[in-house]
Design an enzyme around this catalytic site. Structure first.
Site, PDB file in Angstrom:
ATOM      1  N   TYR A   1       0.867  -1.174   0.000  1.00 45.89           N
ATOM      2  CA  TYR A   1       0.000   0.000   0.000  1.00 45.89           C
ATOM      3  C   TYR A   1       0.905   1.225   0.000  1.00 45.89           C
ATOM      4  O   TYR A   1       2.088   1.125  -0.322  1.00 45.89           O
ATOM      5  CB  TYR A   1      -0.884  -0.125   1.261  1.00 45.89           C
ATOM      6  CG  TYR A   1      -2.067   0.782   1.330  1.00 45.89           C
ATOM      7  CD1 TYR A   1      -3.056   0.740   0.353  1.00 45.89           C
ATOM      8  CD2 TYR A   1      -2.212   1.685   2.384  1.00 45.89           C
ATOM      9  CE1 TYR A   1      -4.154   1.583   0.434  1.00 45.89           C
ATOM     10  CE2 TYR A   1      -3.306   2.520   2.464  1.00 45.89           C
ATOM     11  CZ  TYR A   1      -4.270   2.471   1.487  1.00 45.89           C
ATOM     12  OH  TYR A   1      -5.345   3.303   1.561  1.00 45.89           O
TER      13      TYR A   1
ATOM     14  N   ARG B   1      -5.763  10.220 -11.212  1.00 47.17           N
ATOM     15  CA  ARG B   1      -5.125  10.911 -10.072  1.00 47.17           C
ATOM     16  C   ARG B   1      -4.702   9.855  -9.071  1.00 47.17           C
ATOM     17  O   ARG B   1      -5.359   9.633  -8.062  1.00 47.17           O
ATOM     18  CB  ARG B   1      -6.123  11.922  -9.467  1.00 47.17           C
ATOM     19  CG  ARG B   1      -5.502  12.970  -8.608  1.00 47.17           C
ATOM     20  CD  ARG B   1      -5.284  12.532  -7.161  1.00 47.17           C
ATOM     21  NE  ARG B   1      -6.506  12.216  -6.472  1.00 47.17           N
ATOM     22  CZ  ARG B   1      -6.606  11.239  -5.569  1.00 47.17           C
ATOM     23  NH1 ARG B   1      -5.572  10.514  -5.233  1.00 47.17           N
ATOM     24  NH2 ARG B   1      -7.765  10.993  -4.988  1.00 47.17           N
TER      25      ARG B   1
ATOM     26  N   LYS C   1      -5.832  -1.857  -2.677  1.00 52.28           N
ATOM     27  CA  LYS C   1      -6.994  -1.560  -1.813  1.00 52.28           C
ATOM     28  C   LYS C   1      -7.758  -2.845  -1.500  1.00 52.28           C
ATOM     29  O   LYS C   1      -8.195  -3.068  -0.374  1.00 52.28           O
ATOM     30  CB  LYS C   1      -7.928  -0.564  -2.505  1.00 52.28           C
ATOM     31  CG  LYS C   1      -7.329   0.829  -2.666  1.00 52.28           C
ATOM     32  CD  LYS C   1      -7.658   1.731  -1.487  1.00 52.28           C
ATOM     33  CE  LYS C   1      -6.904   3.051  -1.604  1.00 52.28           C
ATOM     34  NZ  LYS C   1      -7.065   3.921  -0.433  1.00 52.28           N
TER      35      LYS C   1
ATOM     36  N   GLU D   1     -11.961   5.007  -6.848  1.00 48.49           N
ATOM     37  CA  GLU D   1     -10.662   5.291  -6.257  1.00 48.49           C
ATOM     38  C   GLU D   1      -9.790   6.082  -7.224  1.00 48.49           C
ATOM     39  O   GLU D   1      -9.622   5.691  -8.381  1.00 48.49           O
ATOM     40  CB  GLU D   1      -9.982   3.957  -5.915  1.00 48.49           C
ATOM     41  CG  GLU D   1      -8.809   4.069  -4.997  1.00 48.49           C
ATOM     42  CD  GLU D   1      -9.161   4.465  -3.579  1.00 48.49           C
ATOM     43  OE1 GLU D   1     -10.000   3.813  -2.953  1.00 48.49           O
ATOM     44  OE2 GLU D   1      -8.576   5.456  -3.089  1.00 48.49           O
ATOM     45  N   ASP D   2      -9.257   7.160  -6.756  1.00 50.26           N
ATOM     46  CA  ASP D   2      -8.240   7.922  -7.480  1.00 50.26           C
ATOM     47  C   ASP D   2      -8.659   8.384  -8.883  1.00 50.26           C
ATOM     48  O   ASP D   2      -7.875   8.350  -9.832  1.00 50.26           O
ATOM     49  CB  ASP D   2      -6.906   7.143  -7.498  1.00 50.26           C
ATOM     50  CG  ASP D   2      -6.304   7.046  -6.086  1.00 50.26           C
ATOM     51  OD1 ASP D   2      -6.990   7.451  -5.121  1.00 50.26           O
ATOM     52  OD2 ASP D   2      -5.168   6.581  -5.943  1.00 50.26           O
TER      53      ASP D   2
ATOM     54  N   ASP E   1     -13.756   6.548  -1.971  1.00 52.67           N
ATOM     55  CA  ASP E   1     -12.819   6.438  -0.860  1.00 52.67           C
ATOM     56  C   ASP E   1     -12.081   7.755  -0.621  1.00 52.67           C
ATOM     57  O   ASP E   1     -11.810   8.127   0.520  1.00 52.67           O
ATOM     58  CB  ASP E   1     -11.824   5.330  -1.203  1.00 52.67           C
ATOM     59  CG  ASP E   1     -10.990   4.900  -0.026  1.00 52.67           C
ATOM     60  OD1 ASP E   1     -11.485   4.982   1.113  1.00 52.67           O
ATOM     61  OD2 ASP E   1      -9.852   4.467  -0.238  1.00 52.67           O
ATOM     62  N   ASP E   2     -11.738   8.450  -1.676  1.00 52.38           N
ATOM     63  CA  ASP E   2     -10.948   9.677  -1.542  1.00 52.38           C
ATOM     64  C   ASP E   2     -11.772  10.818  -0.966  1.00 52.38           C
ATOM     65  O   ASP E   2     -11.251  11.670  -0.254  1.00 52.38           O
ATOM     66  CB  ASP E   2     -10.363  10.070  -2.902  1.00 52.38           C
ATOM     67  CG  ASP E   2      -9.537   8.928  -3.469  1.00 52.38           C
ATOM     68  OD1 ASP E   2      -8.534   8.565  -2.834  1.00 52.38           O
ATOM     69  OD2 ASP E   2      -9.930   8.378  -4.502  1.00 52.38           O
TER      70      ASP E   2
ATOM     71  N   ASN F   1      -0.421  11.722  -0.254  1.00 52.90           N
ATOM     72  CA  ASN F   1       0.319  10.466  -0.450  1.00 52.90           C
ATOM     73  C   ASN F   1       0.998  10.441  -1.810  1.00 52.90           C
ATOM     74  O   ASN F   1       0.533  11.111  -2.718  1.00 52.90           O
ATOM     75  CB  ASN F   1      -0.670   9.284  -0.377  1.00 52.90           C
ATOM     76  CG  ASN F   1      -1.281   9.136   0.985  1.00 52.90           C
ATOM     77  OD1 ASN F   1      -0.594   9.220   1.989  1.00 52.90           O
ATOM     78  ND2 ASN F   1      -2.590   8.933   1.028  1.00 52.90           N
TER      79      ASN F   1
END
Ligand code: OAA
Ligand code: MG
Length: 589
Positions: free
Chosen positions: A137, A190, A208, A280-281, A303-304, A445
């Site tokens: 991760y 992203r 994830k 996600e992302d 999630d973000d 991150n």
């Protein structure tokens, strides 16, 4: 009764029929839960024995096959004579992993293990979570995505590109597992704070979902990583001969929306109403739009925006024990007004509103955002993207973060901009000049993008900061005292949150479930943790924590009438625990 292989024939067992858990051999075939439609697949189920069994990561136990299993499953001679237990295998692998000095080599070794022996992979991850989380991760997964093409071995997850337009349902049927409960999907635009990594973003859904299993106990066969490839605007990747994705600029507008819509419809058609889809992302514009578009028709979770919000709110609730006051007594300044920034801001405003009965339009006024153009203020409203507008309060324009800190005098400073090293010494010292215990979260991150390091936060505040970061930092010694930074990463939330949704058969998400998850996580911080300055519980207990989060989320879902699994289990914590996948080997006799 255990489930197992008998003479190479798979036998389902009576004790593995729970909706989520078990993780038994029969899950692969999943007849109990598969719908008729799901049973129609273009491939034929083959039964593993002998050499094939050793090559199947779902069942392979390597040297841990017992003498009797070796006889029963045609393994004689295919393995050296020695028989190991799982613990010995684990010891050997941890020893080997620790020999690798380059973090990416550890990542590759872990992925190889996942492809070779799934249960051993999860056993390692669960038993060594603090050591191995940074490998599979953040931060190492970030580097893995950047180099995904050159380290590519076997595909993990489904790649759905523009080439598959019109055929997505068929593509889903190519996946070997049928009883999918959770999908993590990215379009790679992203990836963490690293920007557009196109198709190579696949490392994120894979990582994830390995946490869904290791931290949340969702069985591996129920997890499906997906990358939607609509191209990339990353020139470096487009010119990289090892790039694995479509070599074109990103499709946008209608072309993008149509592919995503086909995907969303195909997923629901193939897996049913209760399939959980975690976005996600995605880049800001798509992330907000997709969530708004599908939240009423699908079980979707970003999630973000939402996971990060829930984990940060939990940390802030816990931090109140150290800094005093209620949330409503504090003021908040964000650097970054995208998914994480506005998501966290909104959840804080909601929580304060719930606790004080003050309308959310009012509670938002204690929360300020700074984006790349400076403080978000009302005079900028016309030119602001819609998700920033609720935060455009009356104030004269301020360009620099440092000036915004001095003007707003926040008690809490949160970085979510994806840009590293932006909490400079001036900024942090200013926070320390008007706060006894400044709360500073550097959430971007991976580690390279963190707004400041743990060491900087403690040094520049002379050890007074309550600090947390998105990616892990080692403990810091300052003035003879050891400070342990918290990891405010959505990994604390999404595995338990997802488990709660799945085990209750929840059909739609509700923001109150996020608040329930935050409160459940904050409640797990013990007096002993607080005494050490911790605002998150240690990750070593994460499965217990996840079960408690799952129980609170499920309870909220039942309360809201959104849970379809009836009757409601009486003890939801026990139920959550009973649903959780165990990586201990099965007996195949
Ligand atoms: O993946 C992580 O570590 C947290 C996260 O969602 C992100 O940074 O996008
Ligand atoms: Mg993310």
């Amino acid at each position: 009764m255990d489930s197992g292989l008998t003479n190479g024939v798979l036998v389902p067992s009576a004790d593995d029929k729970s909706v989520v858990g078990g993780g038994g051999v029969e899950d692969v075939y999943g007849e109990d839960s598969a719908t008729e439609d799901q049973l129609v697949t273009p491939w034929t189920v083959s039964v593993a024995s002998g050499y094939t069994l050793l090559r199947d990561p779902r069942f392979n136990k390597g040297l841990a096959f017992s003498e009797n299993e070796r006889d029963a499953h045609y393994l004689r001679g295919l393995l050296p004579p020695s028989v190991s237990c799982q613990e010995l295998q684990e010891k050997r692998l941890m020893h080997n992993l620790r020999q690798y000095e380059v973090p990416l080599q550890r990542y590759i070794a872990m992925m190889d293990l996942q492809e070779r022996n799934e249960r051993l992979f999860y056993k390692l991850l669960i038993d060594n979570v603090e050591e191995l989380l940074p490998v599979v991760y953040t931060p190492v997964v970030g580097e893995a995505c950047q180099k995904y093409g050159s380290i590519f071995r076997r595909p993990q997850g489904l790649f759905i590109s523009l080439k598959e337009k019109g055929k997505i349902l068929e593509v889903l049927k190519n996946w070997p597992e049928r009883s999918i409960q959770v999908i993590v999907v990215t379009d790679g635009e992203r990836i963490l704070g690293l920007g557009d990594l196109g198709c190579q973003g696949m490392g994120i859904p894979v990582g994830k979902l390995s946490l869904y299993t290791a931290l949340g106990g969702v069985r591996p066969s129920a997890c499906l990583p997906v990358t939607i490839d609509v191209g990339t605007n990353n020139e470096k990747l487009l010119n990289d001969e090892f790039y694995i994705g479509l070599r074109q600029k990103r499709a946008t507008g209608q072309e993008y929306a149509e592919l995503l819509h086909e995907f969303m419809c195909a997923v629901k058609q193939n897996y049913g109403e209760k399939i959980l889809i975690q976005f996600e992302d995605f880049a800001n514009h798509n992330a907000f739009e997709l969530l708004a578009k599908y939240r009423t028709t699908h079980l979707v979770f970003n999630d973000d925006i939402q996971g990060t919000a829930s984990v940060v709110l939990a940390g802030l609730i816990a931090a109140l024990k150290l800094v005093g006051g209620t949330l409503a007594d504090h003021s908040f300044l964000f650097l970054g007004a995208g998914e994480a920034g506005t998501g966290i801001a909104e959840l804080i405003a909601l929580e304060i509103s719930k606790r004080t009965n003050i309308p959310v339009e009012e509670t938002r006024k204690k929360i300020w955002l700074v984006d790349s153009k400076g403080l978000v203020v009302s005079s900028r409203k016309e030119s602001l993207q819609h998700f920033k507008r609720p935060w455009a309060h009356e104030h004269e324009p301020v360009k620099e973060l440092f000036d915004a800190v001095k003007a707003i005098k926040p008690t809490v400073l949160i970085g979510t901009s994806g840009v590293g090293k932006t909490f400079t010494k001036d900024v942090v010292e200013a926070m320390a000049s008007f706060n006894e215990k400044p709360v500073i979260f550097a959430l971007s991150n991976p580690t390279s993008q963190a707004e400041c390091t743990a060491e900087e936060a403690y040094e520049w505040t002379k050890g007074r900061a309550i600090f947390a970061s998105g990616s892990p930092f080692n403990p810091v010694e300052y003035n003879g005292k050891v400070f342990v930074p918290g990891q405010a990463n959505n990994a604390y939330i999404f595995p338990g949150f997802g488990l709660g949704l799945i085990m209750s058969g929840t059909i739609r998400m509700h923001d109150d479930m996020l608040l329930a998850a935050s409160e459940a996580l904050a409640a797990q911080v013990t007096e002993e943790n607080y005494a050490k300055g911790l605002i998150y519980p240690p990750l070593t207990n994460i499965r217990e924590i996840s079960a408690r989060i799952a129980a609170k989320v499920a309870a909220k879902s039942y309360e809201l009438g959104l849970a379809s699994r009836l009757p409601r289990p009486k003890d939801l914590v026990k139920f959550a625990e009973s649903c959780m996948y165990s990586p201990v080997y099965r007996n195949y006799l």
